[in-house]
Scaffold this active site. Structure first.
Site, short mmCIF file in Angstrom:
data_model
loop_
_atom_site.label_atom_id
_atom_site.label_comp_id
_atom_site.label_asym_id
_atom_site.label_seq_id
_atom_site.Cartn_x
_atom_site.Cartn_y
_atom_site.Cartn_z
N CYS A 108 0.57 -1.55 0.51
CA CYS A 108 -0.43 0.05 0.15
C CYS A 108 1.00 1.77 0.24
CB CYS A 108 -0.58 0.05 1.19
SG CYS A 108 -2.24 1.34 0.16
N CYS A 204 -6.13 -3.37 6.93
CA CYS A 204 -7.43 -2.80 6.95
C CYS A 204 -8.93 -3.16 6.18
CB CYS A 204 -7.19 -1.44 6.23
SG CYS A 204 -6.36 -1.61 4.32
#
Length: 360
Positions: A108, A204
């Site tokens: 990410c 997440c």
């Protein structure tokens, strides 16, 4: 670190909705930067589930917007869901299917926060990107160096080893010299809604931690049970799908034994996992590919370094040599436990990040 930059530069602040990025925005403003906040929309609610322990939920967007309003700066939400799906979630699944253990937070940072978001900052005519990571940047002899945070308990240099010189020249990390208590104290003084917000802990898009179930939902397939083997190849049990196991795992194996057993190997081809004693987990050397070097352009001769092969791990002494343009060979002074394909190996010289790569 902010002394490196001229006052009145424009800075885009990555605001995740947590206390760290909130304080980073405040500190950038205090140093005279003209700021705007931005929150990345990375997935649909189905993936994230809105867990308080994850990041990037709808409530996080609202918290980031609230802080931006209090700071009197614009706040934007950018939709990067398609790229997140391609560069992070799909890779996460692929590495598990290949028998490895991925680190999606590194991906990410690599593909979204410090690639797509940095590019968008440039398109919007911002000079710098500000984030709430606990890490420092220094410039020495016309080269940008990535250093550990002063607060070693919060240091995040491990997940940022992929940054290059062009990126480091345009990134600001205001929290690198602070500890967490100092950050929360600043947030309280500014009455930020995020002041007491807990840190995100889980991936997440898998807030419940059940990676196997997540992958099966995404692919709409069920991974079959298979044999659990001992180190001699004897069948000693049955597993619940090889993607549910990782090297070094001890709990949840469903096999009784006089002594503790650990996952020592996984074979997606044969749909088996192999268990052994703790001693079987140790290795003296490893190879990493897809490398990125920060402190040097290349490693021209073997050098002594310290190495992390997991985020929450103490560094271990080793010798590293570059065996071609894309690979490093690392030889530990003493055997290291549970070195896991798919994870990152990050090299340090004291506080300085030399670079790193992916364990194969």
């Amino acid at each position: 670190a902010l002394a490196l930059y001229s006052m009145n530069n424009k800075a885009l602040v990555a605001m995740s909705g947590g206390v760290d990025s909130s304080v980073a925005a405040y500190l950038a403003l205090e140093r005279g930067f003209c700021c705007a906040g931005v929150t990345m929309k990375l997935f649909n609610g189905e993936a994230g589930g809105g867990s308080a322990k994850s990041c990037c939920s709808l409530s996080d967007v609202n918290d980031a917007r609230d802080v931006a309003y209090r700071l009197k700066i614009p706040h934007y939400v950018l939709n990067f869901k398609e790229r997140f799906e391609t560069d992070v979630i799909s890779k996460f699944i692929r590495v598990y299917e290949e028998g490895g253990t991925p680190n999606p937070c590194i991906d990410c940072n690599r593909y979204l926060k410090f690639n797509m978001l940095l590019l968008r900052a440039r398109e919007l005519d911002f000079d710098f990107l500000v984030t709430g990571h606990y890490v420092r940047i220094e410039k020495q002899n016309n080269r940008y160096l990535l250093l550990k945070a002063r607060d070693l308990k919060k240091d995040q240099s491990y997940v940022l080893y992929m940054l290059n010189q062009e990126q480091l020249a345009r990134i600001i990390f205001p929290l690198g010299d602070l500890n967490k208590n100092e950050v929360r104290s600043i947030a309280h003084r500014q009455n930020f809604i995020t002041a007491d917000k807990k840190d995100s802990q889980d991936i997440c898009f898998v807030p419940d931690g059940d990676y196997g179930a997540f992958i099966e939902r995404r692919l709409q397939k069920k991974y079959p049970c298979g044999d659990i083997l001992d180190i001699n190849g004897n069948v000693i049990g049955s597993h619940k799908g090889f993607i549910r196991y990782t090297k070094g795992q001890r709990r949840g194996l469903g096999v009784s034994n006089k002594g503790p057993l650990y996952v020592c190997d996984k074979s997606p081809l044969n749909n088996t996992i192999t268990l052994g004693s703790e001693a079987m987990l140790y290795t003296k050397h490893l190879i990493v590919n897809d490398i990125n070097l920060i402190a040097e352009d290349s490693i021209t001769a073997p050098i002594h370094v310290s190495v992390k092969t997991r985020y929450m791990q103490k560094e271990k002494a080793a010798v590293v040599e570059q065996i071609d343009n894309g690979k490093l060979r690392i030889e530990f002074d003493f055997p290291e436990k549970a070195v896991t394909p798919g994870q990152a190996a990050v090299l340090y010289d004291g506080d300085v990040v030399i670079g790193g790569g992916t364990i194969v």
